[in-house]
Structures are given as structure tokens and as C-alpha cells.
Design a protein around this motif. Structure first.
Motif, PDB file in Angstrom:
ATOM      1  N   LYS A 370       0.862  -1.176   0.000  1.00  0.00           N
ATOM      2  CA  LYS A 370       0.000   0.000   0.000  1.00  0.00           C
ATOM      3  C   LYS A 370       0.903   1.231   0.000  1.00  0.00           C
ATOM      4  CE  LYS A 370      -3.746  -0.151   2.452  1.00  0.00           C
ATOM      5  NZ  LYS A 370      -4.701  -0.100   3.596  1.00  0.00           N
ATOM      6  N   VAL A 371       0.834   1.993  -1.079  1.00  0.00           N
ATOM      7  CA  VAL A 371       1.699   3.152  -1.246  1.00  0.00           C
ATOM      8  C   VAL A 371       1.106   4.386  -0.586  1.00  0.00           C
ATOM      9  CG1 VAL A 371       2.764   4.680  -2.964  1.00  0.00           C
ATOM     10  CG2 VAL A 371       2.679   2.218  -3.375  1.00  0.00           C
ATOM     11  N   SER A 372      -0.205   4.513  -0.625  1.00  0.00           N
ATOM     12  CA  SER A 372      -0.863   5.673  -0.007  1.00  0.00           C
ATOM     13  C   SER A 372      -2.310   5.326   0.286  1.00  0.00           C
ATOM     14  CB  SER A 372      -0.801   6.895  -0.939  1.00  0.00           C
ATOM     15  OG  SER A 372      -1.612   6.684  -2.082  1.00  0.00           O
ATOM     16  N   THR A 373      -2.908   6.087   1.179  1.00  0.00           N
ATOM     17  CA  THR A 373      -4.337   5.948   1.475  1.00  0.00           C
ATOM     18  C   THR A 373      -4.860   7.297   1.931  1.00  0.00           C
ATOM     19  OG1 THR A 373      -5.987   4.621   2.663  1.00  0.00           O
ATOM     20  CG2 THR A 373      -4.026   5.279   3.880  1.00  0.00           C
ATOM     21  N   PHE A 374      -6.125   7.600   1.599  1.00  0.00           N
ATOM     22  CA  PHE A 374      -6.692   8.890   1.963  1.00  0.00           C
ATOM     23  C   PHE A 374      -8.177   8.718   2.248  1.00  0.00           C
ATOM     24  CE2 PHE A 374      -8.004  13.315   1.583  1.00  0.00           C
ATOM     25  CZ  PHE A 374      -6.945  13.974   2.203  1.00  0.00           C
ATOM     26  N   THR A 375      -8.635   9.422   3.297  1.00  0.00           N
ATOM     27  CA  THR A 375     -10.026   9.312   3.746  1.00  0.00           C
ATOM     28  C   THR A 375     -10.641  10.696   3.895  1.00  0.00           C
ATOM     29  OG1 THR A 375      -9.566   7.254   4.933  1.00  0.00           O
ATOM     30  CG2 THR A 375     -11.544   8.463   5.567  1.00  0.00           C
ATOM     31  N   THR A 376     -11.893  10.840   3.442  1.00  0.00           N
ATOM     32  CA  THR A 376     -12.665  12.048   3.716  1.00  0.00           C
ATOM     33  C   THR A 376     -13.983  11.640   4.387  1.00  0.00           C
ATOM     34  OG1 THR A 376     -13.697  12.001   1.516  1.00  0.00           O
ATOM     35  CG2 THR A 376     -11.696  13.314   1.754  1.00  0.00           C
ATOM     36  N   LYS A 377     -14.558  12.572   5.130  1.00  0.00           N
ATOM     37  CA  LYS A 377     -15.779  12.307   5.903  1.00  0.00           C
ATOM     38  C   LYS A 377     -16.996  12.911   5.209  1.00  0.00           C
ATOM     39  CE  LYS A 377     -13.531  10.575   9.538  1.00  0.00           C
ATOM     40  NZ  LYS A 377     -13.727   9.199  10.041  1.00  0.00           N
ATOM     41  N   PHE A 378     -18.154  12.287   5.406  1.00  0.00           N
ATOM     42  CA  PHE A 378     -19.403  12.866   4.921  1.00  0.00           C
ATOM     43  C   PHE A 378     -20.493  12.657   5.975  1.00  0.00           C
ATOM     44  CE2 PHE A 378     -19.063   8.630   2.894  1.00  0.00           C
ATOM     45  CZ  PHE A 378     -20.180   7.992   3.425  1.00  0.00           C
ATOM     46  N   THR A 379     -21.591  13.386   5.841  1.00  0.00           N
ATOM     47  CA  THR A 379     -22.710  13.290   6.792  1.00  0.00           C
ATOM     48  C   THR A 379     -23.924  12.683   6.089  1.00  0.00           C
ATOM     49  OG1 THR A 379     -23.431  15.523   6.235  1.00  0.00           O
ATOM     50  CG2 THR A 379     -21.890  15.291   8.066  1.00  0.00           C
ATOM     51  N   GLY A 380     -24.921  12.367   6.870  1.00  0.00           N
ATOM     52  CA  GLY A 380     -26.165  11.884   6.287  1.00  0.00           C
ATOM     53  C   GLY A 380     -26.302  10.386   6.252  1.00  0.00           C
ATOM     54  N   GLY A 381     -25.237   9.641   6.602  1.00  0.00           N
ATOM     55  CA  GLY A 381     -25.311   8.193   6.563  1.00  0.00           C
ATOM     56  C   GLY A 381     -25.440   7.662   5.145  1.00  0.00           C
ATOM     57  N   LEU A 382     -25.523   6.340   5.018  1.00  0.00           N
ATOM     58  CA  LEU A 382     -25.599   5.726   3.699  1.00  0.00           C
ATOM     59  C   LEU A 382     -26.995   5.813   3.104  1.00  0.00           C
ATOM     60  CD1 LEU A 382     -23.362   2.552   4.215  1.00  0.00           C
ATOM     61  CD2 LEU A 382     -22.775   4.709   3.106  1.00  0.00           C
ATOM     62  N   THR A 453      -3.807   9.476  -5.066  1.00  0.00           N
ATOM     63  CA  THR A 453      -2.793   9.435  -6.125  1.00  0.00           C
ATOM     64  C   THR A 453      -1.744  10.523  -5.924  1.00  0.00           C
ATOM     65  OG1 THR A 453      -4.150  10.838  -7.582  1.00  0.00           O
ATOM     66  CG2 THR A 453      -4.434   8.450  -7.758  1.00  0.00           C
ATOM     67  N   TYR A 454      -2.167  11.653  -5.364  1.00  0.00           N
ATOM     68  CA  TYR A 454      -1.251  12.762  -5.053  1.00  0.00           C
ATOM     69  C   TYR A 454      -0.185  12.292  -4.066  1.00  0.00           C
ATOM     70  CZ  TYR A 454      -0.077  17.329  -2.797  1.00  0.00           C
ATOM     71  OH  TYR A 454       0.547  18.421  -2.246  1.00  0.00           O
ATOM     72  N   TYR A 455      -0.610  11.638  -2.985  1.00  0.00           N
ATOM     73  CA  TYR A 455       0.349  11.190  -1.971  1.00  0.00           C
ATOM     74  C   TYR A 455       1.074   9.911  -2.375  1.00  0.00           C
ATOM     75  CZ  TYR A 455      -1.137  14.850   1.199  1.00  0.00           C
ATOM     76  OH  TYR A 455      -1.380  16.088   1.773  1.00  0.00           O
ATOM     77  N   ALA A 456       0.621   9.268  -3.449  1.00  0.00           N
ATOM     78  CA  ALA A 456       1.382   8.150  -4.022  1.00  0.00           C
ATOM     79  C   ALA A 456       2.508   8.665  -4.916  1.00  0.00           C
ATOM     80  CB  ALA A 456       0.456   7.234  -4.815  1.00  0.00           C
ATOM     81  N   GLY A 457       2.501   9.971  -5.181  1.00  0.00           N
ATOM     82  CA  GLY A 457       3.550  10.574  -6.007  1.00  0.00           C
ATOM     83  C   GLY A 457       3.304  10.440  -7.488  1.00  0.00           C
ATOM     84  N   LEU A 458       2.058  10.137  -7.884  1.00  0.00           N
ATOM     85  CA  LEU A 458       1.743   9.961  -9.297  1.00  0.00           C
ATOM     86  C   LEU A 458       1.499  11.309  -9.965  1.00  0.00           C
ATOM     87  CD1 LEU A 458      -0.590   6.866  -8.869  1.00  0.00           C
ATOM     88  CD2 LEU A 458       1.774   6.871  -9.712  1.00  0.00           C
ATOM     89  N   LYS A 459       1.675  11.352 -11.276  1.00  0.00           N
ATOM     90  CA  LYS A 459       1.627  12.615 -12.012  1.00  0.00           C
ATOM     91  C   LYS A 459       0.195  13.099 -12.191  1.00  0.00           C
ATOM     92  CE  LYS A 459       3.110  14.830 -16.314  1.00  0.00           C
ATOM     93  NZ  LYS A 459       3.824  14.648 -17.606  1.00  0.00           N
ATOM     94  N   ASP A 460      -0.050  14.345 -11.779  1.00  0.00           N
ATOM     95  CA  ASP A 460      -1.361  14.967 -11.974  1.00  0.00           C
ATOM     96  C   ASP A 460      -1.470  15.432 -13.421  1.00  0.00           C
ATOM     97  OD1 ASP A 460      -3.836  16.297 -11.434  1.00  0.00           O
ATOM     98  OD2 ASP A 460      -2.714  18.182 -11.333  1.00  0.00           O
TER      99      ASP A 460
END
Length: 593
Positions: A370-382, A453-460
């Protein structure tokens, strides 16, 4: 037995009148001998004279015939006479190395336009071996020189391509012949001559003028299509019309394929190449597309090896071999059958179709950590439409494999995100206003994927931050998306495969990138916010299209992506964005102008 090739060449000198003894007057100072010795002396003198003459002729012959190259032979001003072929080859090569013309750009003029290709770019060179062979031919010369022109070669296609690229359009284009279909009706297009470059003529002129020095003028010539108008009409009668007169049947052990006339019309190619020559053929790709639904009932497609996830880690699932018609191999037989009025049946067979990707191919990609991982939060449930849109996109992208050197497009990978694809209405920004729209919320998944992908160092490659700043995202390094105009793209510029995994909870979305690490780590430095602006208040009519907001400030900020390697920052990349202030939208009352 002596053959003609075994004999030594004979040198013949011009014949002259030889004086007799009676023609030679006696010397006044030397008494002519008399008596018996007089005859012997004459014989001795005559013998010595003949020997001297023979020795002279032999010496000349030896001189002129020494080596493989006849005496007096020159190439590019270099005397090769008397040399062996190997010596001559070395001498010519040395002469070419010293000649700046062999590497200097040419000055070629075409219809008032110029081109300056270099010899190496168009395959222009002296064929040294052929030049030496030409120098070895011919007869030796006792006096004077024999000049042999160098044998010059050029890649006519590369020369033609270089000139067309440099000078653009010149002359008038030849109208190419063709036979096309409107439905099942063939239409003939007759050729018309043009004026342009003829590759053979261009090559001849350039090879002749190259080493002469100065500009080389290449004329435009009248160009004619290889296929004449009469031949086009003949193709209509003998190929096009019979081809669509009925179906063609392909038999096989797995079933029978019927190719209708409409599919034949779509796949029969009767267009000309660049010389104006029409060569009838069946295009296997066009044919496969035209009968795809029929083929699906007979063929068994191959399945590529793929990655899946088990226990939170990638796992390779082996592919499977398929079976299908080799339409490219069958194309000539199909063309023959299509032109036939009687036998329009082709015996076919299904051949094994190997998967494009085997398990061994995937193992070589280096998808191991695993090269990178990123999490964002949301509201309202599934249960909320917005959350469901986020999860729908995440499910679609999970398991996406990006090979080295390839570019991933989120729009291309998911396709249209509409009601038919399971997406629902949720808030989107349209024209600076929050309004319900299908697929709302996918921007949050896009931002999460972008950061992984940004924190994996891949090209934007392509991304665009939101117009307004939302604090559930990191400022500047976030991205919106909108089908089909706004996209998110990244390139796998690493030597390893990139595998995307997604996971979600009732309040978060996570994207992880699996590959082999190139960088020790990737971090971000942000500048302070600047040019901060306050939101305005806008009143909108109450209703389902109005979404009330409390407003957000606007600002400009920079972010630097830092690539760390061996304890140092090896590379820095700057991102900047200006956020507009999000107005405070109030629902109810008269709308603001």
C-alpha cells in the motif's frame, strides 16, 4: 583450360612505322663495321632493342594493372587508382568523414517554400561499397583520370514525409478514387489529377544534387491515381454490387454466422491508399462491430487475469482462454464469397483466444504494498442520495488497474453518471449556485481519489478544485468533476502497476493505492491564506431548487507537494487556487436581481 576471365588484360600501344636499316644514314663520326662481324652486331643491337621495348611495355602493364581499382580513377576528388577494394573503401570513408556536406542540413526548395532536413533524418548517404564496386569497373588509363560519381541512396518515404511536414500543403491535391455505400447502394467517386510531390522524382533529384552544393529545387509534378475512373466503375460492377446482393454464411462446429448485406457494406473497404490505388478488402474490426450481437451467440470471449481483494490485500485471479473467429485470417475468403453469385458460404472454425493479461503478467507489475491511502468524511449516513452516489462511484472504481505509462480518466472509467447508471439527485454547483443534480457528491469521491494518487507521487494530468471551499476537503489539493466537461486524470509515471482499492463506512470514503513505493514519502506544505473575501447574501425563491447555505469566505492559497527520497526533498511541485466566497443563500421571499 584457360578462360577469358583467367587471361591477363593486354595493353596495346599504337602502331608506328619502323625504319629499316637502309633508311638509317651512317654516322659521320663512326665508321660502319665491315666484314663477318657486321651481321652479328646488327642482330645483337636488334635483340637488345626488342628486349628493351618488351620490358617497357611490361612495366607499363604492371603499373596500370596494380590493385583492384584501375589507375587514374578518382571518387570525390580522391585518387583510388592502384588500390585494393579494402584500401579504396577506407579512402572513400575517410573522404566522407572529412566532408561537411555529408552531415550539413540540405537546402531544398519546393514551390517557393524551403525545407532543411539533415541527411541522417531522411536516410541520405553514400553507399561506399557500391561506389567502390563502380570504381573497380572499367579499363585503366595511362594518361589522364576517370571520375566515378558516388552512389547515393535515400529513403524516399522518409524524404517525402520530411518535406511535406516542413513545407505543408503545396500544389493541388489529387482527388482520390473510392467506392462508398449509402445503405446498400454503392457510389463511385472518380479520380482527378493533382499537382504535388512525387516521391520517386524527389528522391532522384535530391540524390543527384546533394553533393553538388547549393540549393536543390524539387518541381511539382502532375499526380494521377493508380486506379482509373474506368477501373472504379468496374469495381462497382464486379465487387460492390455483388457483395451486397445477399448474405454471406460462415459455418463452424459452434454454430452458423450469417453476415447480412448491411454488415458487408459497413466492412467492405474500397478506398484508395496515398497512391490512389484501390485494393478491395474486408476490414475485420468493422465486420466484428457490425455483427457483434451475432458473434456473442457463438464465440466465447477470453477473460483477462485480474486483481481482487481478499483480507484487505490484492489477490490475483487467473484469466480464462476464449474461442472466437479469426476474422482477419478469414477476410480474403469472405471477400471472395461476397463477390460470388453462387457460393456465398465460408467454412470457418473457432480458434483459441488467449487473454490479453495472464496471471504471470500481473505478478510482474510489482503491486505488492500500500503506497498511499486517503479518507474524507461525509454526513447523512448511507441513506442519503449524496452518500449513495459516493459509494456507487467507489464500487465502480475499485480494482481499477493502471499500467505503467498509462493515464487514468475518471470520466472514461465510470462513463456517464446518470439515473440509468444508478446515480441520484444531490446538491451540485451549477453557475455558482447549489442546486439538485444527478450524481451530486461524486466530487467528494474524486477529491479522495485525487489525494490518494497525489500522496502516491503519481503525475497529476487534469483536475480542477471547487469554486467554493468546503472544509471537509484539504484546501487547494482537492477536485471537482462534472460529466462530461470536467474530468480528473492522473498518469502512472512509475515503472510499476497501480491498483486502486476503495472502502466506505456510513460516514467516510477511503481510497488506497497499491504498487511499489518510488518515494519514501510525499508531504504538503501550505502557504497562509491571502486575499480573503467575505460572502454576500442572496435571496432565492423557496422551492426544491433552492438550497440554503450559511456562506463561506473566499481566499487564495498555495500548496507545495514535496517528494522525499533518502532523507531529502528530491522534488517540489506547486499548486495554487483562488476560492470565490460562497454566498449566503436564503430561500423565501422575492429573488434578488
Amino acid at each position: 583450360m584457360t578462360t577469358a576471365s583467367d587471361r591477363q588484360p593486354t595493353v596495346r600501344l599504337p602502331l608506328q612505322h619502323s625504319p629499316t636499316h637502309d633508311d638509317i644514314p651512317p654516322s659521320p663520326s663512326v665508321a660502319e663495321p665491315t666484314g663477318p662481324g657486321r651481321g652479328r652486331r646488327r642482330l645483337l643491337i636488334g635483340g637488345f632493342t626488342a628486349l628493351a621495348l618488351a620490358a617497357g611495355i611490361g612495366g607499363v602493364a604492371v603499373y596500370t594493372l596494380r590493385g583492384d581499382i584501375p589507375r587514374g580513377t578518382t571518387v570525390l576528388g580522391t585518387d583510388l587508382g592502384g588500390m585494393t577494394r579494402a584500401e579504396a573503401t577506407t579512402a572513400v570513408r575517410d573522404r566522407l568523414l572529412a566532408d561537411s556536406r555529408t552531415t550539413a542540413a540540405l537546402d531544398i526548395r519546393v514551390d517557393g517554400k524551403g525545407a532543411t532536413p539533415r541527411p541522417a533524418d531522411i536516410g541520405l548517404a553514400v553507399d561506399v561499397d557500391a561506389t567502390v564496386a563502380a570504381a573497380a569497373e572499367g579499363s585503366p588509363t595511362l594518361f589522364g583520370t576517370r571520375t566515378v560519381d558516388p552512389v547515393v541512396t535515400v529513403d524516399a518515404d522518409r524524404l517525402d514525409e520530411a518535406l511535406r511536414k516542413a513545407i505543408g500543403k503545396v500544389g493541388t491535391a489529387m482527388k482520390a478514387p473510392a467506392v462508398t455505400f449509402t445503405g446498400l447502394t454503392p457510389k463511385a467517386t472518380h479520380p482527378e489529377p493533382g499537382r504535388g510531390l512525387d516521391p520517386a522524382t524527389t528522391a532522384e533529384i535530391v540524390t543527384a544534387g546533394w553533393l553538388a552544393g547549393g540549393p536543390i529545387t524539387v518541381p511539382l509534378t502532375e499526380t494521377h491515381a493508380a486506379t482509373t475512373a474506368e477501373q472504379v466503375d468496374q469495381l462497382v460492377e464486379t465487387v460492390a454490387e455483388p457483395a451486397v446482393s445477399g448474405p454471406v454464411t460462415v459455418t463452424s462446429d459452434a454454430g452458423t454466422l450469417t453476415i447480412p448485406p448491411a454488415a458487408i457494406a459497413k466492412s467492405l473497404v474500397l478506398t484508395a491508399d496515398k497512391t490512389g490505388l484501390i485494393t478491395p478488402r474486408i476490414d475485420p474490426k468493422k465486420l466484428r462491430a457490425a455483427v457483434a450481437s451475432r458473434l456473442s451467440k457463438i464465440e466465447k470471449p477470453a477473460k483477462d487475469a485480474r486483481f481482487t481483494f481478499a483480507g484487505g490485500k490484492p489477490k490475483i485471479v487467473e484469466g480464462a482462454e476464449g474461442r472466437g473467429f479469426d476474422l482477419a485470417a478469414m477476410a480474403p475468403a469472405l471477400l471472395t464469397a461476397a463477390q460470388s453469385g453462387d457460393d456465398r458460404t465460408v467454412a470457418g472454425s473457432l480458434t483459441a483466444a488467449a487473454p490479453a493479461l495472464a496471471a504471470a503478467d500481473l505478478e510482474k507489475l510489482g503491486v505488492k504494498e500500500k503506497v498511499s491511502t486517503f479518507t474524507t468524511k461525509f454526513t447523512g449516513g448511507l441513506g442519503s442520495s449524496r452518500s449513495q452516489n459516493i459509494v456507487t462511484a467507489a464500487k465502480k472504481v475499485r480494482g481499477a488497474l493502471v499500467l505503467p505509462g498509462k493515464t487514468f480518466s475518471l470520466n472514461k472509467y465510470t462513463g456517464e453518471r446518470g439515473y440509468a447508471q444508478g446515480y441520484k439527485d444531490a446538491p451540485v454547483i451549477v453557475g455558482g449556485h447549489l442546486t439538485p443534480g444527478v450524481g451530486g457528491g461524486v466530487s467528494q469521491f474524486t477529491t479522495t481519489l485525487f489525494n490518494a494518487t497525489y500522496y502516491a507521487g503519481l503525475k497529476d494530468v487534469e483536475h480542477k478544485p471547487h469554486s467554493y471551499y468546503f472544509d471537509r476537503y484539504p484546501s487547494v489539493i482537492e477536485s471537482t468533476i462534472f460529466w462530461p466537461d470536467l474530468d480528473f486524470k492522473f498518469k502512472n509515471d512509475s515503472p510499476h502497476g497501480v491498483l486502486i482499492d476503495t472502502a466506505w463506512t456510513s460516514s467516510s470514503i477511503t481510497v488506497s493505492v497499491w504498487s511499489t513505493k518510488v518515494w519514501d514519502k510525499v508531504t504538503t506544505d501550505w502557504s497562509p491564506r491571502r486575499n480573503i473575501t467575505s460572502p454576500s447574501t442572496i435571496t432565492k425563491p423557496a422551492g426544491p431548487s433552492c438550497i440554503a447555505t450559511s456562506g463561506l469566505i473566499g481566499f487564495t492559497q498555495d500548496a507545495w507537494r514535496l517528494f522525499h527520497k533518502d532523507g531529502k526533498v528530491a522534488k517540489r511541485e506547486k499548486f495554487s487556487w483562488k476560492y470565490a466566497p460562497e454566498p449566503r443563500f436564503v430561500c423565501g421571499g422575492p429573488a434578488d436581481d
